[in-house]
Enzyme design. Structure first.
Site, PDB file in Angstrom:
ATOM      1  CD  GLU A 134      -2.878  -1.197   2.381  1.00  0.00           C
ATOM      2  OE1 GLU A 134      -2.716  -0.385   3.300  1.00  0.00           O
ATOM      3  OE2 GLU A 134      -3.824  -1.999   2.351  1.00  0.00           O
TER       4      GLU A 134
ATOM      5  CD  GLU B 247      -3.641  -5.599   4.069  1.00  0.00           C
ATOM      6  OE1 GLU B 247      -4.502  -4.773   4.441  1.00  0.00           O
ATOM      7  OE2 GLU B 247      -2.427  -5.399   4.139  1.00  0.00           O
TER       8      GLU B 247
HETATM    9  O1  IFM Z   1      -4.270  -2.873   9.282  1.00  0.00           O
HETATM   10  C1  IFM Z   1      -4.205  -2.362   7.987  1.00  0.00           C
HETATM   11  C2  IFM Z   1      -3.031  -2.956   7.239  1.00  0.00           C
HETATM   12  O2  IFM Z   1      -1.829  -2.726   7.897  1.00  0.00           O
HETATM   13  C3  IFM Z   1      -2.915  -2.346   5.874  1.00  0.00           C
HETATM   14  N1  IFM Z   1      -4.187  -2.413   5.154  1.00  0.00           N
HETATM   15  C4  IFM Z   1      -5.361  -1.991   5.856  1.00  0.00           C
HETATM   16  C5  IFM Z   1      -5.454  -2.661   7.211  1.00  0.00           C
HETATM   17  C6  IFM Z   1      -6.720  -2.180   7.939  1.00  0.00           C
HETATM   18  O3  IFM Z   1      -6.670  -0.811   8.118  1.00  0.00           O
END
Ligand code: IFM
Length: 444
Positions: free
Chosen positions: A169, A352
């Site tokens: 990210e 994710e």
């Molecule tokens: O916890 C975070 C993660 O570190 C990166 N993506 C989003 C998740 C939720 O906010």
């Protein structure tokens, strides 16, 4: 309650990877055995973290990792996605730190011995503080420092990693960290945000050939997050506002990887806001990818605004997770189809996806129905996109366990495993049990 997919869903194929994900700073603790990072510093700033907490202990994974590997094994998943702590494995003199390397060799070796595939991210936001002191991601030299770190650590761990990701990210590292200052290092300058984004992408491109050379048997890629942008109405101004937001927040990070260019919004930035780009940078950034990692949680709705250009319109009366993010699974399908149409994508992994819940441990159980429903809806949304031709090879739940949720501290729980921070007891939530059952059901 169980997670259900149509019997002919490709997600149920045994070669589809089911996994759980974490990141170093969010779970490890072990502050005394590594160098400080920007999040250690940020956590000391008054008001930066909602509950005033920090990552010094977190889930104490640095001590409890063996139990955590057993936990992962008990969830019946194929793979574990983790990130390496740069300040744990590198010393300020540019040499590897043998103690940090030994920790990850033990962890990854144990996972591999249990038959769990290892997906390793090199950078999930914990920049060594000594690099921030030199300008952090505003400084082009950090991209080269990252490539050097990637080179050294990938040589040291090459035999234990199935898939490497350079960055997690870069939107969050650059925009949240350097542009609006809600994440470490807490800086607020539009030009710095854009410059940091460029240096992050450059760092990714510089690292890719090194990873490929050191670990030719592994897969190499990057993980991007997307928050799809919808217009509030069909009015041209609102549609243009949503499109601009999409360019600025989403396409900025993916377009250079495939098209060797930033989106059109680049030309609307003032000279000070435009990042400095050196000749050849885009050729470096667009290094071929074996896979692209996608993180998805929610969408945003936009309205045109005379002063600010666009504003996010809060959606009232809709289902939201405990962090206030709208539950809108259609955006997951839409996103995957949109990326598939726009870019010559390599295979995708959902790295994710998950939900924050106001979970409570009652009589040894966590009945997290909202999260379970979220997973059910999003697995169906993914299945829908795959049926329409999107090549997705795996899905990782965020997160294995509750952890340090950045500026929210420990207030927001994303785990499919509950963590009692006072005792460090882990309890598999109902969503975790359902995830386990689904994963195991694929193996017959
Ligand atoms: O916890 C975070 C993660 O570190 C990166 N993506 C989003 C998740 C939720 O906010």
């Amino acid at each position: 309650m169980t997670l259900q997919l149509p019997a002919d869903s490709r997600i149920l194929n045994t070669d589809f990877v089911f996994g759980v994900a974490t990141s170093s700073f969010q779970i490890e603790g072990g502050l005394d055995s590594r160098l400080p990072c920007i999040w250690d510093t940020f956590c000391t700033q008054p008001g930066a973290i909602r509950d005033g907490s920090h990552g010094a202990v977190a889930c104490d994974h640095i001590r409890l990792w063996r139990e955590d590997v057993e936990l992962i094994q008990s969830l019946g998943v194929d793979a574990y996605r983790l990130s390496l702590s740069w300040p744990r494995v590198m010393q300020q003199n540019g040499e590897l730190n043998p103690t940090g390397v030994a920790f990850y060799r033990d962890l990854l070796g144990t996972l591999k011995a249990q038959g769990i595939r290892t997906f390793v991210t090199l950078y999930h936001w914990d920049l060594p503080q000594y690099l921030e002191d030199e300008g952090g991601w505003r400084n082009r030299a950090t991209a080269y420092a990252f490539a050097d770190y990637a080179d050294k650590i990938s040589k040291a761990l090459a035999d234990l990693v199935d898939a490497w990701a350079t960055l997690n990210e870069p939107f969050c590292s650059s925009y949240l960290g350097y542009e609006i200052g809600v994440h470490a290092p807490g800086l607020k300058n539009k030009g710095w945000g854009r410059q940091s984004a460029h240096h992050l992408l450059l760092a990714h491109g510089l690292a890719m050939p090194k990873l490929r050379q050191n670990a030719p048997q592994a897969q190499h890629g990057i993980v991007l997050n997307f928050t799809p942008c919808y217009a509030e109405t069909d009015a041209l101004a609102d549609v243009a506002a949503a499109d601009y937001a999409d360019q600025y927040f989403n396409q900025w990070y993916i377009k250079p990887l495939f098209d060797k260019a930033y989106p059109a919004c680049f030309s609307q930035l003032s000279a000070e806001e435009q990042p400095q780009i050196q000749p050849g940078d885009f050729d470096i950034i667009a290094a071929p990818l074996d896979y692209l990692g996608i993180n998805f949680y929610t969408r945003h709705v936009y309205r045109a605004d005379a002063q600010q250009g666009f504003v996010v319109v809060d959606q009232v009366g809709v289902a939201k997770t405990d962090i206030g993010w709208e539950i809108y699974p259609q955006a997951f399908t839409d996103l995957l189809l949109d990326l598939h149409r726009r870019y010559p994508l390599p295979p995708l992994y959902i790295m994710e996806n998950g939900a924050a819940g106001a979970d409570e441990l009652v009589d040894g159980k966590v009945q997290d129905d909202m999260r379970l429903g979220y997973y059910q809806q999003h697995l169906l949304a993914l299945d829908n996109a795959m049926r329409q031709g999107v090549d997705v090879r795996g899905y990782f739940a965020w997160s294995l366990m509750d952890n340090f949720e950045w500026a929210e501290g420990y207030l927001k729980r994303f785990g499919i495993v509950y963590v009692d921070y006072a005792t460090q007891q882990r309890v598999i939530k109902q969503s975790g049990l359902a995830f386990r059952d689904l994963s195991l059901s694929r193996k017959g």
